[in-house]
Write a protein that holds these residues in place. Structure first.
Motif: not given
Length: 382
Positions: A114-116, A128, A130
């Protein structure tokens, strides 16, 4: 025999010692290793085999593998060892060098969380979401086990924090490619491109690694309310370069410049004497501009609107009104058309003979006037 065994040097290990062992057995949750010069076997729990999550020990170890390990604990019958910690110790200097130099390197994505993304560099490194791509990615599941290029963008060994970025590599590659294309592309070039993004003021078009803007006024010869009326993202288009600003990395493009102009061959499309349908585009004090083709307007002078005298065009016309016009003159070079409305209407009949109607009154006009004069004279004599 006892004396011979006593002559064999047996090493006593302590916590923190570094050893090299050979894998003798692999179980689901642990690996057994043989340690030279040790009276104890070694065991590596699955949690100490890798810096990233693995389902079973066989994912990372096989019988016969030689492993560099560190002693975590000395028990009565076994040495508890860690491969994960020795990997981390050996990797710190390498990661530090990559961070300081900005080196781009390849690594395998070991897990998607989760998140990357998670990457094993000897220590657990995190990417990450992003920093994965330079565009939004909805699902990263397909990235697992992929080999990607990365840069270390954050490194805090005291906190076991290593942050990687694939996006930084992608953006750097695109920037380099963009600079190359900026040096190559010239004003006047006509190239193929793909609509990448639509905005209220225009469309951004990708031309093999470099974006340019087609302003809404350069999309079509016809008036359009929004670029999305005629374009869609992903559409292939032909564009002409109408401006290059290398300093600001800006390229101005035109779609309509690659298409035939509305005034091209206007003398054939609207010859003198022809009658065409049009729409009143604008009303001005001296006449009305009528659009007869998309992007082509001609002037109906106020004197050519009606046979009767009018003070303003608004007295008989309104914007948006559909009418018929006759072409009086064509000037293709100056993009001018003279049109007429009244040429298509019949002029009212002119009154040329003003005769008095005859009436059966019993006397003539001269007689009546003579009597009046006679009366006037009699009065004067008195």
């Amino acid at each position: 025999m006892s004396e011979e065994l006593n002559d064999v040097e047996v090493r006593n290990f302590e916590e923190g010692d570094k050893v090299t062992g050979t894998v003798t057995s692999v179980e689901d949750k642990q690996v057994y290793v043989g340690i030279p010069d040790s009276k104890l076997d070694g065991v590596v729990p699955i949690s100490e085999l890798s810096n990233v999550h693995i389902e079973q020990a066989s994912d990372v170890a096989s019988v016969g593998d030689t492993l560099d390990l560190i002693v975590l604990k000395v028990e009565d019958d076994v040495l508890v060892l860690s491969k994960r910690k020795i990997d981390a110790l050996q990797s710190v200097d390498d990661i530090k060098a990559k961070f300081e130099s900005g080196e781009v390197f390849e690594a395998v994505v070991n897990d998607v969380v989760k998140g990357g993304l998670v990457v094993d560099l000897g220590v657990r490194a995190f990417v990450p979401a992003s920093l994965v791509e330079d565009h939004f990615v909805e699902d990263f599941a397909s990235y697992k086990d992929q080999t990607l290029t990365f840069k270390v963008v954050e490194f805090e060994p005291e906190n076991n924090r290593v942050i990687l970025s694939h996006r930084a590599v992608v953006e750097a590659e695109k920037s380099g490619k963009k600079q190359e294309r900026l040096n190559e592309i010239k004003e006047g070039d006509v190239v193929e491109g793909t609509v990448q993004r639509l905005t209220s003021f225009g469309a951004f078009v990708d031309m093999n690694g470099i974006d340019g803007l087609v302003h809404i006024s350069q999309i079509s010869y016809q008036h359009i309310a929004a670029p999305s009326d005629v374009l869609e993202e992903g559409q292939s288009v032909k564009v002409k370069v109408i401006g290059v600003d290398p300093a600001n990395e800006r390229i101005s493009l035109s779609i309509k410049a690659t298409q035939p102009g509305p005034w091209d061959d206007i003398s054939e499309k609207a010859p003198v004497g022809s009658v065409l349908k049009g729409k009143v585009a604008r009303l001005v004090t001296f006449g009305a501009f009528v659009e007869i083709f998309p992007g082509v307007e001609g002037l109906v002078h106020i004197s050519q609107i009606s046979h009767q005298h009018i003070g303003t065009p608004q007295e008989v016309l309104k914007e948006g009104q559909e009418i018929e016009v006759k072409v009086l003159d064509v000037n293709e070079a100056d993009k001018r058309l003279s049109l007429s409305i009244k040429e298509l209407t019949e002029a009212p009949a002119e009154v040329t003979d003003y005769e008095l109607p005859e009436e059966n009154t019993g006397f003539q006009l001269g007689d009546l006037i003579g009597d009046k004069l006679k009366n006037l004279k009699t009065t004067d004599d008195k």
